[in-house]
Design a protein around this motif. Structure first.
Motif, mmCIF file in Angstrom:
data_model
loop_
_atom_site.group_PDB
_atom_site.id
_atom_site.type_symbol
_atom_site.label_atom_id
_atom_site.label_comp_id
_atom_site.label_asym_id
_atom_site.label_seq_id
_atom_site.Cartn_x
_atom_site.Cartn_y
_atom_site.Cartn_z
ATOM 1 N N ASP A 111 0.809 -1.214 0.000
ATOM 2 C CA ASP A 111 0.000 0.000 0.000
ATOM 3 C C ASP A 111 0.848 1.272 0.000
ATOM 4 N N ARG A 112 2.166 1.138 0.133
ATOM 5 C CA ARG A 112 3.061 2.294 0.065
ATOM 6 C C ARG A 112 4.090 2.134 -1.050
ATOM 7 N N ALA A 113 3.807 1.249 -1.981
ATOM 8 C CA ALA A 113 4.831 0.875 -2.955
ATOM 9 C C ALA A 113 4.961 1.861 -4.112
ATOM 10 N N ARG A 114 3.870 2.483 -4.549
ATOM 11 C CA ARG A 114 3.974 3.325 -5.749
ATOM 12 C C ARG A 114 4.631 4.657 -5.406
ATOM 13 N N VAL A 115 5.750 4.927 -6.041
ATOM 14 C CA VAL A 115 6.528 6.135 -5.797
ATOM 15 C C VAL A 115 6.736 6.858 -7.126
ATOM 16 N N VAL A 116 6.255 8.083 -7.213
ATOM 17 C CA VAL A 116 6.504 8.911 -8.398
ATOM 18 C C VAL A 116 7.857 9.594 -8.234
ATOM 19 N N VAL A 117 8.712 9.474 -9.242
ATOM 20 C CA VAL A 117 10.065 10.032 -9.210
ATOM 21 C C VAL A 117 10.124 11.254 -10.116
ATOM 22 N N VAL B 198 7.585 5.161 -10.552
ATOM 23 C CA VAL B 198 7.025 5.654 -11.809
ATOM 24 C C VAL B 198 7.690 6.987 -12.102
ATOM 25 N N ALA B 199 8.439 7.090 -13.193
ATOM 26 C CA ALA B 199 9.110 8.336 -13.549
ATOM 27 C C ALA B 199 8.104 9.318 -14.127
ATOM 28 N N ALA B 200 8.255 10.582 -13.756
ATOM 29 C CA ALA B 200 7.407 11.655 -14.264
ATOM 30 C C ALA B 200 8.292 12.855 -14.560
ATOM 31 N N PRO B 201 7.850 13.776 -15.437
ATOM 32 C CA PRO B 201 8.661 14.962 -15.720
ATOM 33 C C PRO B 201 8.963 15.745 -14.452
ATOM 34 N N ALA B 202 10.174 16.283 -14.372
ATOM 35 C CA ALA B 202 10.587 16.990 -13.163
ATOM 36 C C ALA B 202 9.732 18.203 -12.869
ATOM 37 N N ASP B 203 9.079 18.777 -13.895
ATOM 38 C CA ASP B 203 8.243 19.965 -13.693
ATOM 39 C C ASP B 203 6.760 19.620 -13.569
ATOM 40 N N SER B 204 6.457 18.376 -13.213
ATOM 41 C CA SER B 204 5.058 17.960 -13.052
ATOM 42 C C SER B 204 4.384 18.776 -11.956
ATOM 43 N N THR B 205 3.091 19.048 -12.140
ATOM 44 C CA THR B 205 2.305 19.753 -11.133
ATOM 45 C C THR B 205 1.657 18.756 -10.189
ATOM 46 N N ARG C 138 -1.551 9.880 -10.872
ATOM 47 C CA ARG C 138 -0.829 8.615 -10.868
ATOM 48 C C ARG C 138 -1.043 7.834 -9.581
ATOM 49 N N ARG C 139 -1.771 8.417 -8.632
ATOM 50 C CA ARG C 139 -2.143 7.769 -7.376
ATOM 51 C C ARG C 139 -0.935 7.221 -6.613
ATOM 52 N N PRO C 140 0.035 8.088 -6.320
ATOM 53 C CA PRO C 140 1.223 7.606 -5.603
ATOM 54 C C PRO C 140 1.008 7.550 -4.099
ATOM 55 N N ALA C 141 1.788 6.703 -3.436
ATOM 56 C CA ALA C 141 1.874 6.747 -1.979
ATOM 57 C C ALA C 141 2.924 7.756 -1.552
#
Length: 268
Positions: free
Chosen positions: A77-83, A103-110, A117-120
């Motif tokens: 339940d804490r596994a998804r991490v947006v980078v 899960v990689a995302a653009p550095a300038d993501s809002t 992306r429903r991250p923990a």
């Protein structure tokens, strides 16, 4: 029918059994404490290796004392991490190896983009002073998302607390206050870097620097995911990742930890 796992129980990672000549069997527990145990070594080794004739009372004693078990794994339940990082591949690989689902995302993501992306948790790395957009990403905490940041200023890296209640804005305010009469210099350094007017030496993080930063980020985020366990220990209890600003000297390898608390709201 599925085969039953017949592997013998294992000592918890960090536990060790050894013998002191003329005294008997001893144990080092996961907190580094060492003490004698009133069980013969042969019985202990037999129980932990599955040897014939090992009595179940030996295993029961170790199990009741909490000395049996496997290595802790990253909770689902804490596994998804947006980078959020320009150099995301190494960070994602390390998080994956530790058991997370990066899960990689653009550095300038809002914040809205990230929340879709429903991250923990969110892990951000800046190879330079922290961008102003991190202040806006403090809103992630209001949605129950852990918010982790690390940035480089010169040849020092600042690993901020995993928020929690200590957000990036709190770290900024605390650092300016701690700078005393030099707070104008620090504020202007940040501002001119952000505007692209500051001149810098050849100070960017190389592969070895990045490996150190990644290891610290993953260790802090894994500690957050597993939760802290307080108790008596042979070693000094570290500051929890949610309350610690860690300053890393890339040229010296020195790491200093500083407690950070939220800045209380005040009337204008």
């Amino acid at each position: 029918m599925p085969q039953r796992d017949t592997a013998p129980p294992r000592l918890r990672p960090g536990c060790s059994v050894f013998t002191i000549e003329g005294r008997g069997t001893a144990l080092r527990d996961t907190d580094g404490l060492m003490f004698d145990i009133a069980l013969p070594e042969e019985a202990i080794r037999g129980a932990l290796t599955g040897a014939d004739g090992a009595g179940p009372e030996v295993l029961a004693a170790f199990r009741n004392a909490g000395h049996l078990g496997a290595r802790a794994t990253w909770p689902e339940d804490r596994a998804r991490v947006v980078v959020l990082a320009d150099e995301s591949a190494q960070l994602c690989a390390a998080l994956h190896a530790a058991g997370a689902e990066p899960v990689a995302a653009p550095a300038d993501s809002t914040a809205p983009d990230i929340l879709e992306r429903r991250p923990a948790a969110v892990c951000a790395w800046s190879d330079g002073p922290a961008p102003r957009s991190w202040l806006e990403l403090d809103a992630l905490v209001d949605h129950g998302v852990a918010w982790q940041r690390a940035s480089r200023e010169g040849r020092h890296v600042l690993v901020e607390p995993v928020a929690g209640d200590v957000r990036h804005s709190d770290v900024v305010a605390r650092r300016l206050a701690a700078a005393g009469s030099g707070h104008h210099h620090l504020a202007e350094f940040w501002a001119q870097h952000g505007a692209g007017r500051a001149l810098h030496g050849d100070e960017g993080a190389d592969a070895a620097d990045l490996a150190l930063v990644v290891a610290l980020l993953v260790a802090d985020l894994r500690a957050w995911a597993l939760g802290s366990r307080a108790g008596e220990s042979a070693f000094a209890e570290p500051l929890p990742p949610s309350r610690r600003l860690r300053v890393v000297g890339l040229d010296t390898g020195a790491i200093s930890d500083h407690p950070v608390l939220p800045v209380p709201a005040s009337a204008p």
